[in-house]
Motif scaffolding. Sequence first.
Motif, PDB file in Angstrom:
ATOM      1  N   UNK A 296      -8.905   4.214  10.889  1.00 31.49           N
ATOM      2  CA  UNK A 296      -8.115   4.005  12.105  1.00 31.49           C
ATOM      3  C   UNK A 296      -7.701   2.540  12.228  1.00 31.49           C
ATOM      4  N   UNK A 297      -8.653   1.647  11.954  1.00 26.11           N
ATOM      5  CA  UNK A 297      -8.334   0.216  12.028  1.00 26.11           C
ATOM      6  C   UNK A 297      -7.247  -0.153  11.023  1.00 26.11           C
ATOM      7  N   UNK A 298      -7.340   0.396   9.816  1.00 22.61           N
ATOM      8  CA  UNK A 298      -6.337   0.105   8.780  1.00 22.61           C
ATOM      9  C   UNK A 298      -4.976   0.692   9.174  1.00 22.61           C
ATOM     10  N   UNK A 299      -4.982   1.901   9.712  1.00 20.01           N
ATOM     11  CA  UNK A 299      -3.720   2.534  10.109  1.00 20.01           C
ATOM     12  C   UNK A 299      -3.021   1.720  11.197  1.00 20.01           C
ATOM     13  N   UNK A 300      -3.803   1.168  12.118  1.00 20.42           N
ATOM     14  CA  UNK A 300      -3.214   0.332  13.171  1.00 20.42           C
ATOM     15  C   UNK A 300      -2.665  -0.968  12.588  1.00 20.42           C
ATOM     16  N   UNK A 301      -3.451  -1.565  11.686  1.00 21.21           N
ATOM     17  CA  UNK A 301      -3.032  -2.842  11.094  1.00 21.21           C
ATOM     18  C   UNK A 301      -1.747  -2.672  10.287  1.00 21.21           C
ATOM     19  N   UNK A 302      -1.671  -1.589   9.498  1.00 18.58           N
ATOM     20  CA  UNK A 302      -0.516  -1.340   8.635  1.00 18.58           C
ATOM     21  C   UNK A 302       0.627  -0.644   9.363  1.00 18.58           C
ATOM     22  N   UNK A 303       0.377  -0.312  10.650  1.00 21.51           N
ATOM     23  CA  UNK A 303       1.393   0.367  11.471  1.00 21.51           C
ATOM     24  C   UNK A 303       1.893   1.644  10.791  1.00 21.51           C
ATOM     25  N   UNK A 304       0.914   2.510  10.442  1.00 19.63           N
ATOM     26  CA  UNK A 304       1.221   3.742   9.703  1.00 19.63           C
ATOM     27  C   UNK A 304       1.491   4.880  10.688  1.00 19.63           C
ATOM     28  N   UNK A 305       2.547   4.849  11.376  1.00 19.83           N
ATOM     29  CA  UNK A 305       2.974   5.973  12.189  1.00 19.83           C
ATOM     30  C   UNK A 305       2.119   6.206  13.431  1.00 19.83           C
ATOM     31  N   UNK A 306       2.765   6.372  14.561  1.00 21.91           N
ATOM     32  CA  UNK A 306       2.088   6.573  15.835  1.00 21.91           C
ATOM     33  C   UNK A 306       1.294   7.882  15.858  1.00 21.91           C
ATOM     34  N   UNK A 307       1.852   8.942  15.263  1.00 24.11           N
ATOM     35  CA  UNK A 307       1.194  10.256  15.287  1.00 24.11           C
ATOM     36  C   UNK A 307      -0.134  10.218  14.546  1.00 24.11           C
ATOM     37  N   UNK A 308      -0.153   9.594  13.356  1.00 20.60           N
ATOM     38  CA  UNK A 308      -1.390   9.508  12.581  1.00 20.60           C
ATOM     39  C   UNK A 308      -2.429   8.658  13.303  1.00 20.60           C
TER      40      UNK A 308
ATOM     41  N   UNK B 295       0.843  -1.200   0.000  1.00 18.34           N
ATOM     42  CA  UNK B 295       0.000   0.000   0.000  1.00 18.34           C
ATOM     43  C   UNK B 295       0.875   1.246   0.000  1.00 18.34           C
ATOM     44  N   UNK B 296       0.597   2.178  -0.926  1.00 20.00           N
ATOM     45  CA  UNK B 296       1.306   3.449  -0.959  1.00 20.00           C
ATOM     46  C   UNK B 296       0.708   4.342   0.130  1.00 20.00           C
ATOM     47  N   UNK B 297       1.449   4.456   1.225  1.00 24.35           N
ATOM     48  CA  UNK B 297       0.918   5.129   2.414  1.00 24.35           C
ATOM     49  C   UNK B 297       0.603   6.598   2.133  1.00 24.35           C
ATOM     50  N   UNK B 298       1.503   7.287   1.474  1.00 25.30           N
ATOM     51  CA  UNK B 298       1.302   8.716   1.232  1.00 25.30           C
ATOM     52  C   UNK B 298       0.090   8.956   0.344  1.00 25.30           C
ATOM     53  N   UNK B 299      -0.078   8.111  -0.681  1.00 22.62           N
ATOM     54  CA  UNK B 299      -1.230   8.259  -1.573  1.00 22.62           C
ATOM     55  C   UNK B 299      -2.531   7.980  -0.797  1.00 22.62           C
ATOM     56  N   UNK B 300      -2.495   6.961   0.059  1.00 25.59           N
ATOM     57  CA  UNK B 300      -3.683   6.625   0.869  1.00 25.59           C
ATOM     58  C   UNK B 300      -4.060   7.770   1.808  1.00 25.59           C
ATOM     59  N   UNK B 301      -3.052   8.369   2.447  1.00 24.38           N
ATOM     60  CA  UNK B 301      -3.302   9.494   3.349  1.00 24.38           C
ATOM     61  C   UNK B 301      -3.901  10.673   2.585  1.00 24.38           C
ATOM     62  N   UNK B 302      -3.347  10.956   1.406  1.00 23.03           N
ATOM     63  CA  UNK B 302      -3.850  12.073   0.593  1.00 23.03           C
ATOM     64  C   UNK B 302      -5.307  11.862   0.202  1.00 23.03           C
ATOM     65  N   UNK B 303      -5.618  10.607  -0.163  1.00 23.78           N
ATOM     66  CA  UNK B 303      -6.986  10.293  -0.595  1.00 23.78           C
ATOM     67  C   UNK B 303      -7.982  10.370   0.563  1.00 23.78           C
ATOM     68  N   UNK B 304      -7.547  10.004   1.778  1.00 29.28           N
ATOM     69  CA  UNK B 304      -8.468   9.940   2.925  1.00 29.28           C
ATOM     70  C   UNK B 304      -8.500  11.239   3.733  1.00 29.28           C
ATOM     71  N   UNK B 305      -7.513  12.098   3.520  1.00 29.66           N
ATOM     72  CA  UNK B 305      -7.365  13.281   4.382  1.00 29.66           C
ATOM     73  C   UNK B 305      -8.553  14.233   4.285  1.00 29.66           C
ATOM     74  N   UNK B 306      -9.177  14.336   3.115  1.00 35.10           N
ATOM     75  CA  UNK B 306     -10.333  15.226   2.964  1.00 35.10           C
ATOM     76  C   UNK B 306     -11.474  14.815   3.893  1.00 35.10           C
ATOM     77  N   UNK B 307     -11.688  13.498   4.027  1.00 35.86           N
ATOM     78  CA  UNK B 307     -12.720  13.009   4.944  1.00 35.86           C
ATOM     79  C   UNK B 307     -12.390  13.378   6.388  1.00 35.86           C
ATOM     80  N   UNK B 308     -11.134  13.240   6.763  1.00 36.87           N
ATOM     81  CA  UNK B 308     -10.743  13.559   8.123  1.00 36.87           C
ATOM     82  C   UNK B 308     -10.945  15.054   8.413  1.00 36.87           C
TER      83      UNK B 308
END
Length: 317
Positions: free
Chosen positions: A51-63, A1-14
């Motif tokens: 949030x569940x995906x970020x925990x599973x993929x271990x995408x940074x503690x801050x996020x 998974x391209x983490x940066x692309x995923x964050x960019x795509x989901x950030x608008x919802x957040x």
Amino acid sequence: MNIQRWITRRELNWQRLDALLKQIETKGLKSVRAAEIRELASLYRSVAADLAKARTQQIGHTLVQSLQILTTRAYTQIYQGSRRQEWHAAVEFYRWGLPSVVQQTFPYIAIATALFLLGALVAWWYAWQDPTFMSLIVPQRLISQVRDEHKLWMGSIVGIEPLASSSIMINNLSVSFGAVAGGITAGVYTTYLMVFNGLLIGAVGTLVGQNNLAYPFWAFVFPHGSLELPAIFFAGGAGLLLARAILFPGKYRRGDALKFYGSQAAQLVFGIVPMLIIAGTIEGFFSPNPSVPDVVKYLAGLGLFVFLVLYCSRKRS
């Protein structure tokens, strides 16, 4: 998974969820439209999945921490708002809903009251005509205490008020629920309970009257009876509503009639419960209290009954 692309795509919802939450937190839930409330719920589910995906993929503690805070804020607003709405609905029911349903179902409540009064009148008549009739209704222990010792039995409550009060509440609730459930017997059991309780109060009232104890007896009954007896009449009315649905469904199919009249009966039950809790507390602590003058008890009972009548007569303007 391209983490940066995923964050960019989901950030608008957040960001959108954060903006909605800030608006609600500063201006309240009423400041958002119905469509935005639906959007809030949808975004909450979406961000919770993120949030569940970020925990599973271990995408940074801050996020993960940021998403955790966001979902917690959303959960708080959605479910606390729901609870506030439930409390508001309950308050509105007791302010306006209960008086309205009492007025709508008054003929059934009146029939239940008439059955009770008929029983009381029959007991009064036969108790005066035939002394042996009293023993068929009233326990012999009470008859002996009143006739032989010229004493009432309410003094036994003094000193054990909490236990007596809870026992009284349980007994009154069981009688009332029995009257409601009696509607399933086509109203036969409801009718029996109304008449029997009338017979009992009529016989006891005659007993104390014959032995010059009517004034202190009714001083004991008035404070709690002003709520307890109407609650039992409401219960009888609820039972008769169910009987009506079974015997005379009218333009409805019997199942639909049970839903319609059962809904009204359930609303009466919601009104009965607090009335009986208050009445049981009064009967346990206030009614038998020897330090309270009888005239005060009469006035308290009268005041409560007038308040109940005015409350049940109120209409939304």
